[in-house]
Design a protein around this motif. Structure first.
Motif, PDB file in Angstrom:
ATOM      1  N   UNK A 345     -23.003  -6.150  -7.922  1.00 31.87           N
ATOM      2  CA  UNK A 345     -22.925  -5.873  -9.369  1.00 31.87           C
ATOM      3  C   UNK A 345     -23.910  -6.818 -10.046  1.00 31.87           C
ATOM      4  N   UNK A 346     -25.005  -6.239 -10.537  1.00 31.99           N
ATOM      5  CA  UNK A 346     -26.144  -7.059 -10.963  1.00 31.99           C
ATOM      6  C   UNK A 346     -26.073  -7.559 -12.392  1.00 31.99           C
ATOM      7  N   UNK A 347     -25.296  -6.877 -13.211  1.00 35.70           N
ATOM      8  CA  UNK A 347     -25.341  -7.222 -14.633  1.00 35.70           C
ATOM      9  C   UNK A 347     -24.702  -8.590 -14.882  1.00 35.70           C
ATOM     10  N   UNK A 348     -25.441  -9.443 -15.573  1.00 35.59           N
ATOM     11  CA  UNK A 348     -24.905 -10.766 -15.928  1.00 35.59           C
ATOM     12  C   UNK A 348     -24.754 -10.806 -17.436  1.00 35.59           C
ATOM     13  N   UNK A 349     -23.935 -11.753 -17.919  1.00 36.60           N
ATOM     14  CA  UNK A 349     -23.720 -11.831 -19.365  1.00 36.60           C
ATOM     15  C   UNK A 349     -23.302 -13.235 -19.761  1.00 36.60           C
ATOM     16  N   UNK A 350     -23.593 -13.574 -21.001  1.00 35.32           N
ATOM     17  CA  UNK A 350     -23.115 -14.846 -21.555  1.00 35.32           C
ATOM     18  C   UNK A 350     -21.685 -14.706 -22.063  1.00 35.32           C
ATOM     19  N   UNK A 351     -21.149 -13.489 -21.926  1.00 40.16           N
ATOM     20  CA  UNK A 351     -19.749 -13.275 -22.291  1.00 40.16           C
ATOM     21  C   UNK A 351     -18.935 -12.991 -21.024  1.00 40.16           C
ATOM     22  N   UNK A 352     -17.627 -13.218 -21.091  1.00 43.20           N
ATOM     23  CA  UNK A 352     -16.745 -12.827 -19.983  1.00 43.20           C
ATOM     24  C   UNK A 352     -16.809 -11.305 -19.853  1.00 43.20           C
ATOM     25  N   UNK A 353     -17.158 -10.818 -18.667  1.00 43.64           N
ATOM     26  CA  UNK A 353     -17.174  -9.361 -18.476  1.00 43.64           C
ATOM     27  C   UNK A 353     -15.842  -8.916 -17.872  1.00 43.64           C
ATOM     28  N   UNK A 354     -15.277  -7.899 -18.474  1.00 41.54           N
ATOM     29  CA  UNK A 354     -14.020  -7.325 -17.962  1.00 41.54           C
ATOM     30  C   UNK A 354     -14.347  -5.922 -17.466  1.00 41.54           C
ATOM     31  N   UNK A 355     -14.541  -5.831 -16.159  1.00 46.56           N
ATOM     32  CA  UNK A 355     -14.999  -4.562 -15.581  1.00 46.56           C
ATOM     33  C   UNK A 355     -13.806  -3.695 -15.228  1.00 46.56           C
ATOM     34  N   UNK A 356     -13.857  -2.465 -15.670  1.00 42.26           N
ATOM     35  CA  UNK A 356     -12.833  -1.512 -15.240  1.00 42.26           C
ATOM     36  C   UNK A 356     -13.074  -1.229 -13.760  1.00 42.26           C
ATOM     37  N   UNK A 357     -12.004  -1.246 -12.996  1.00 45.96           N
ATOM     38  CA  UNK A 357     -12.198  -1.218 -11.546  1.00 45.96           C
ATOM     39  C   UNK A 357     -11.021  -0.563 -10.836  1.00 45.96           C
ATOM     40  N   UNK A 358     -11.291  -0.222  -9.577  1.00 46.47           N
ATOM     41  CA  UNK A 358     -10.237   0.333  -8.725  1.00 46.47           C
ATOM     42  C   UNK A 358      -9.938  -0.670  -7.611  1.00 46.47           C
ATOM     43  N   UNK A 359      -8.694  -1.114  -7.561  1.00 44.91           N
ATOM     44  CA  UNK A 359      -8.267  -2.166  -6.652  1.00 44.91           C
ATOM     45  C   UNK A 359      -7.432  -1.521  -5.543  1.00 44.91           C
ATOM     46  N   UNK A 360      -7.687  -1.863  -4.294  1.00 44.91           N
ATOM     47  CA  UNK A 360      -6.923  -1.253  -3.196  1.00 44.91           C
ATOM     48  C   UNK A 360      -6.881  -2.195  -1.995  1.00 44.91           C
ATOM     49  N   UNK A 361      -6.038  -1.847  -1.052  1.00 46.51           N
ATOM     50  CA  UNK A 361      -5.849  -2.669   0.136  1.00 46.51           C
ATOM     51  C   UNK A 361      -6.324  -1.875   1.349  1.00 46.51           C
ATOM     52  N   UNK A 362      -7.163  -2.496   2.161  1.00 46.49           N
ATOM     53  CA  UNK A 362      -7.633  -1.793   3.361  1.00 46.49           C
ATOM     54  C   UNK A 362      -7.947  -2.809   4.449  1.00 46.49           C
ATOM     55  N   UNK A 363      -7.496  -2.507   5.657  1.00 52.02           N
ATOM     56  CA  UNK A 363      -7.769  -3.363   6.826  1.00 52.02           C
ATOM     57  C   UNK A 363      -7.484  -4.842   6.558  1.00 52.02           C
ATOM     58  N   UNK A 364      -6.350  -5.095   5.941  1.00 59.74           N
ATOM     59  CA  UNK A 364      -5.921  -6.489   5.752  1.00 59.74           C
ATOM     60  C   UNK A 364      -6.569  -7.212   4.586  1.00 59.74           C
TER      61      UNK A 364
END
Ligand code: AMP
Ligand code: MG
Length: 417
Positions: A345-364
């Motif tokens: 994820x290349x985008x950087x910012x001087x602000x806290x970035x809150x990225x919408x994301x998909x969180x999951x569990x796989x292979x431990x």
């Protein structure tokens, strides 16, 4: 920092949160039917007033015995006892177990006085009223003693607990049919924007369907809030003042849109005109920089930027914890946890970035994948996200497999303990 200073600068996420939570006033106590308590916070410590189980009883369907009478029982030489009678669960009178006999008991049945073990039905052979025991048993076998689950005086649930469905069994079993909870918050929602039309209307040129007030209403309904969604207001100062005047009659008002610095952003001047004190209005968060927080008397005002992803992210990160504090919850937010990012994820910012994301569990491992479209306008991004990645301000680009902090979204997982 005094109010003057706070006004001048753009706050960090942490600073904004401390200020917002510092303005939370805890709601009053009210007694509520326990069946309506799930998801709300307990306003007093609850202590057991009764022993559970309330009397000694059988853990199985079987035969109540005195264990020493079976001491010599073997397959070859079983001990035979006469079955004296049957005690069912709910039987009111108490009987005594005599020498040389046994009593058939049901699961949950009160134990005959003198019982010191129960042998399971499946472990005996019965002929008429004769019961053959081919094994010894142990003292206390299959007995459930009074108070073994909880005893009178035990702490049941501490103040601030978010009531879960499993707590209802506890409350029911203790006869706590009215529970002390913090009372609900009255919240008004107002969306601003001349371009907005209702969802059932086909938008004309330059118009869009209004989404945020429905999003906010549904999010607020996951907390103990009485929500009123006010009519949309067009972007002009006079109309905004008029509607806001009504809208300010609540514990908190959530406004969507019109809070930035554009020619047609009238929320701030209208609030000023109505005497609302500005506490701050900009936070170093992406998305969601122009967040207004203010106060008029006991009414708190959150001015959320109109882009749906901004509205949503700010609600989850700053408004929900504020509401939960007012509502007396011990747990204000789902803690962040660590996960590995599935791509660069290349985008950087001087602000806290809150990225919408998909969180999951796989292979431990816990993994998290940012949704493709991170624009603050993106409604799809919030619909598909189940978590928010926190990328601290000034971070370097993120690389595949790197650990990041992730906050699972409460409404997707029911994660409040
Ligand atoms: P604003 O914060 O008013 O400048 O709005 C920023 C963007 O969000 C604009 O593109 C608006 O059209 C859009 N927007 C504002 N309010 C809403 C809403 N209630 N539902 C959907 N989009 C909105
Ligand atoms: Mg607008």
């Amino acid at each position: 920092m005094d109010v003057q200073q706070i006004n001048q600068i753009m706050l960090t996420y942490e600073e904004a949160k401390v200020i917002i939570l510092g303005h939370a006033c805890i709601q009053e106590l009210e007694k509520v039917d326990f069946r309506n308590s799930v998801g709300r916070a307990l306003a007093e410590d609850l202590v057991a007033s009764e022993d559970l189980p309330p009397f000694d009883n059988s853990a199985v369907d079987g035969y109540a015995v005195k264990f020493n009478e079976l001491a010599k029982a073997t397959k070859e030489n079983p001990v035979v006892l006469k079955c004296q009678e049957y005690v069912f669960a709910g039987r009111l009178d108490t009987i005594s177990l005599q020498e040389g006999v046994c009593v058939q008991v049901a699961t949950g049945a009160p134990l005959p006085l003198g019982t010191d073990a129960v042998v399971m039905l499946e472990q005996v052979v019965r002929n008429g009223d004769q019961v053959c025991f081919s094994h010894p048993t142990q003292i206390g076998n299959n007995l459930r003693h009074r108070g073994r689950d909880m005893s009178s005086g035990d702490s049941l649930l501490p103040k601030g607990t978010t009531i879960a469905p499993t707590h209802l069994a506890l409350l029911a079993a203790q006869g706590l049919v009215e529970v002390p909870l913090y009372s609900r918050l009255k919240i008004n929602i107002l969306s601003t924007g001349t371009e907005l039309v209702a969802p059932n209307i086909k938008p004309g040129p330059g118009q869009i369907r209004e989404a945020n007030s429905f999003l906010l209403e549904a999010l607020l309904q996951t907390e103990a809030c009485e929500v009123t969604r006010l009519h949309r207001v067009v972007d002009d100062l006079e109309s905004t003042i008029k509607v806001l005047n009504e809208a300010l009659r609540a514990d908190a008002l959530l406004i969507s849109g019109g809070v930035s610095v554009g020619e047609s952003d009238f929320v701030k001047p209208a609030l000023k005109e109505l005497g609302v004190k500005e506490i701050f209005w900009r936070v170093k968060i992406k998305p969601g920089k122009p967040l207004f927080f203010g106060q008029l008397g006991d009414t708190k005002v959150f001015g959320l930027p109109g882009n749906p992803a901004s509205t949503f992210v700010l609600f989850e990160e700053l408004v929900r914890p504020y509401l939960r504090k007012c509502l007396g919850h011990y747990q204000l937010e789902v803690p962040t946890r660590s996960a590995k990012i599935t791509e660069d994820f290349d985008e950087t910012s001087e602000r806290l970035q809150l990225l919408r994301a998909h969180w999951y569990h796989q292979n431990g491992n816990d993994w998290v994948r940012p949704v493709t479209q991170q624009g603050s306008f993106s409604i799809a991004s919030i619909a598909h996200a189940n978590s928010l990645i926190h990328v601290p301000e000034g971070s370097q680009p993120l690389r595949f497999g790197q650990s990041v902090r992730v906050r699972p979204l409460a409404h997707r997982f029911a994660l409040f303990g």
